[in-house]
Scaffold this motif. Structure first.
Motif, PDB file in Angstrom:
ATOM      1  N   VAL A  31       0.994  -1.125   0.047  1.00 27.65           N
ATOM      2  CA  VAL A  31      -0.032   0.106  -0.021  1.00 27.65           C
ATOM      3  C   VAL A  31       0.920   1.299  -0.030  1.00 27.65           C
ATOM      4  N   ILE A  32       0.697   2.205  -0.957  1.00 29.14           N
ATOM      5  CA  ILE A  32       1.392   3.331  -1.173  1.00 29.14           C
ATOM      6  C   ILE A  32       0.653   4.315  -0.381  1.00 29.14           C
ATOM      7  N   ARG A  33       1.032   5.251   0.438  1.00 31.86           N
ATOM      8  CA  ARG A  33       0.208   6.094   1.171  1.00 31.86           C
ATOM      9  C   ARG A  33       0.580   7.470   0.981  1.00 31.86           C
ATOM     10  N   PRO A  34      -0.319   8.547   1.284  1.00 37.50           N
ATOM     11  CA  PRO A  34       0.136   9.883   0.781  1.00 37.50           C
ATOM     12  C   PRO A  34       1.432  10.267   1.439  1.00 37.50           C
ATOM     13  N   GLY A  35       2.426  10.693   0.558  1.00 37.17           N
ATOM     14  CA  GLY A  35       3.753  11.322   0.971  1.00 37.17           C
ATOM     15  C   GLY A  35       4.671  10.128   1.007  1.00 37.17           C
ATOM     16  N   ASP A  36       4.504   8.942   0.846  1.00 34.25           N
ATOM     17  CA  ASP A  36       5.459   7.893   0.614  1.00 34.25           C
ATOM     18  C   ASP A  36       6.188   8.047  -0.610  1.00 34.25           C
ATOM     19  N   GLU A  37       7.552   7.664  -0.662  1.00 40.39           N
ATOM     20  CA  GLU A  37       8.257   8.029  -1.851  1.00 40.39           C
ATOM     21  C   GLU A  37       8.918   6.574  -2.496  1.00 40.39           C
ATOM     22  N   VAL A  38       9.029   6.355  -3.631  1.00 46.31           N
ATOM     23  CA  VAL A  38       9.637   5.304  -4.196  1.00 46.31           C
ATOM     24  C   VAL A  38      10.744   5.491  -5.215  1.00 46.31           C
ATOM     25  N   GLN A  39      11.803   5.173  -4.843  1.00 43.10           N
ATOM     26  CA  GLN A  39      13.118   5.174  -5.816  1.00 43.10           C
ATOM     27  C   GLN A  39      13.494   3.883  -6.460  1.00 43.10           C
ATOM     28  N   VAL A  40      13.608   3.927  -7.816  1.00 45.53           N
ATOM     29  CA  VAL A  40      14.033   2.822  -8.493  1.00 45.53           C
ATOM     30  C   VAL A  40      15.511   2.875  -8.518  1.00 45.53           C
ATOM     31  N   HIS A  41      16.238   1.795  -8.327  1.00 48.96           N
ATOM     32  CA  HIS A  41      17.701   1.801  -8.537  1.00 48.96           C
ATOM     33  C   HIS A  41      18.129   1.267  -9.933  1.00 48.96           C
ATOM     34  N   GLY A  42      19.253   1.414 -10.130  1.00 46.82           N
ATOM     35  CA  GLY A  42      19.730   0.610 -11.346  1.00 46.82           C
ATOM     36  C   GLY A  42      20.328   1.894 -12.469  1.00 46.82           C
ATOM     37  N   GLU A  43      20.821   1.270 -13.553  1.00 48.09           N
ATOM     38  CA  GLU A  43      21.412   2.391 -14.761  1.00 48.09           C
ATOM     39  C   GLU A  43      20.048   3.099 -15.493  1.00 48.09           C
ATOM     40  N   PRO A  44      20.385   4.139 -16.005  1.00 49.35           N
ATOM     41  CA  PRO A  44      19.198   4.838 -16.427  1.00 49.35           C
ATOM     42  C   PRO A  44      18.611   3.960 -17.786  1.00 49.35           C
ATOM     43  N   ILE A  45      17.259   4.161 -18.062  1.00 46.15           N
ATOM     44  CA  ILE A  45      16.705   3.344 -19.074  1.00 46.15           C
ATOM     45  C   ILE A  45      16.441   4.061 -20.292  1.00 46.15           C
ATOM     46  N   HIS A  46      17.024   3.490 -21.191  1.00 46.15           N
ATOM     47  CA  HIS A  46      16.695   4.192 -22.733  1.00 46.15           C
ATOM     48  C   HIS A  46      16.053   3.307 -23.406  1.00 46.15           C
ATOM     49  N   VAL A  47      14.612   3.869 -23.976  1.00 44.10           N
ATOM     50  CA  VAL A  47      13.982   3.064 -24.772  1.00 44.10           C
ATOM     51  C   VAL A  47      13.806   4.080 -26.220  1.00 44.10           C
ATOM     52  N   MET A  58      15.617  -3.237  -8.700  1.00 45.13           N
ATOM     53  CA  MET A  58      15.123  -2.959  -7.149  1.00 45.13           C
ATOM     54  C   MET A  58      14.840  -1.525  -6.871  1.00 45.13           C
ATOM     55  N   ALA A  59      13.847  -1.635  -5.713  1.00 46.86           N
ATOM     56  CA  ALA A  59      13.295   0.003  -5.541  1.00 46.86           C
ATOM     57  C   ALA A  59      13.414   0.021  -3.984  1.00 46.86           C
ATOM     58  N   THR A  60      13.271   1.070  -3.565  1.00 45.06           N
ATOM     59  CA  THR A  60      13.293   1.158  -2.225  1.00 45.06           C
ATOM     60  C   THR A  60      12.008   2.276  -1.902  1.00 45.06           C
ATOM     61  N   LEU A  61      11.051   1.724  -0.967  1.00 47.42           N
ATOM     62  CA  LEU A  61       9.915   2.605  -0.466  1.00 47.42           C
ATOM     63  C   LEU A  61      10.201   2.968   0.807  1.00 47.42           C
ATOM     64  N   ARG A  62      10.195   4.599   0.641  1.00 51.99           N
ATOM     65  CA  ARG A  62      10.393   5.363   1.975  1.00 51.99           C
ATOM     66  C   ARG A  62       8.919   5.588   2.373  1.00 51.99           C
ATOM     67  N   ARG A  63       8.523   5.399   3.669  1.00 51.93           N
ATOM     68  CA  ARG A  63       7.313   5.592   4.224  1.00 51.93           C
ATOM     69  C   ARG A  63       7.327   6.953   4.980  1.00 51.93           C
ATOM     70  N   ALA A  64       6.524   7.706   4.658  1.00 47.31           N
ATOM     71  CA  ALA A  64       6.267   9.163   5.142  1.00 47.31           C
ATOM     72  C   ALA A  64       6.114   9.247   6.737  1.00 47.31           C
ATOM     73  N   SER A  65       6.590  10.270   7.234  1.00 47.03           N
ATOM     74  CA  SER A  65       6.297  10.453   8.657  1.00 47.03           C
ATOM     75  C   SER A  65       4.773  10.877   8.934  1.00 47.03           C
ATOM     76  N   PHE A  66       4.258  10.960  10.315  1.00 44.92           N
ATOM     77  CA  PHE A  66       3.091  11.585  10.368  1.00 44.92           C
ATOM     78  C   PHE A  66       2.853  12.815   9.770  1.00 44.92           C
ATOM     79  N   LEU A  67       3.977  13.626   9.994  1.00 46.06           N
ATOM     80  CA  LEU A  67       3.750  15.115   9.631  1.00 46.06           C
ATOM     81  C   LEU A  67       3.703  15.116   8.023  1.00 46.06           C
ATOM     82  N   GLU A  68       4.614  14.427   7.406  1.00 49.25           N
ATOM     83  CA  GLU A  68       4.758  14.460   6.065  1.00 49.25           C
ATOM     84  C   GLU A  68       3.348  14.009   5.440  1.00 49.25           C
ATOM     85  N   ARG A  69       2.831  12.884   5.704  1.00 49.56           N
ATOM     86  CA  ARG A  69       1.658  12.370   5.312  1.00 49.56           C
ATOM     87  C   ARG A  69       0.504  13.513   5.421  1.00 49.56           C
ATOM     88  N   ALA A  70       0.378  14.130   6.766  1.00 49.38           N
ATOM     89  CA  ALA A  70      -0.759  15.308   6.904  1.00 49.38           C
ATOM     90  C   ALA A  70      -0.458  16.310   5.984  1.00 49.38           C
TER      91      ALA A  70
END
Length: 95
Positions: A31-47, A58-70
């Protein structure tokens, strides 16, 4: 509880005269909630133009704090963000 979670993801990129987009699907459908951030890792993608490709990364999901969410909820209400917006991005280069 850790505020960051690493997980695999699928990145789908299309570059055509009909669409220019990148969609990220995190494995396990967290579940992605308001204020959460997703960072995708790896080389730049060229299409190339006319292509649609899928990548595993691989990706990192960073959960927002209570204040960031509000704050995000407050801003979303102020700007009436009730539509789906596609976002373009430029990968950051690390030194």
């Amino acid at each position: 509880m850790s505020r960051s979670i690493q997980m695999p993801c699928t990145v789908e990129v299309e570059h055509s005269d009909e669409s220019l987009h990148a969609h990220v699907a995190l494995d396990g459908d967290p579940v992605i909630r308001p204020g959460d951030e997703v960072q995708v890792h790896g080389e730049p993608i060229h299409v190339a133009f006319g292509e649609r490709r899928t990548f595993r990364r691989m990706a990192t999901l960073r959960r927002a704090s209570f204040l960031e969410r509000a704050w995000t909820r407050t801003c979303a209400g102020f700007f009436e963000m009730n539509e789906l917006y596609e976002v373009s991005f430029t990968p950051r280069r690390t030194l």
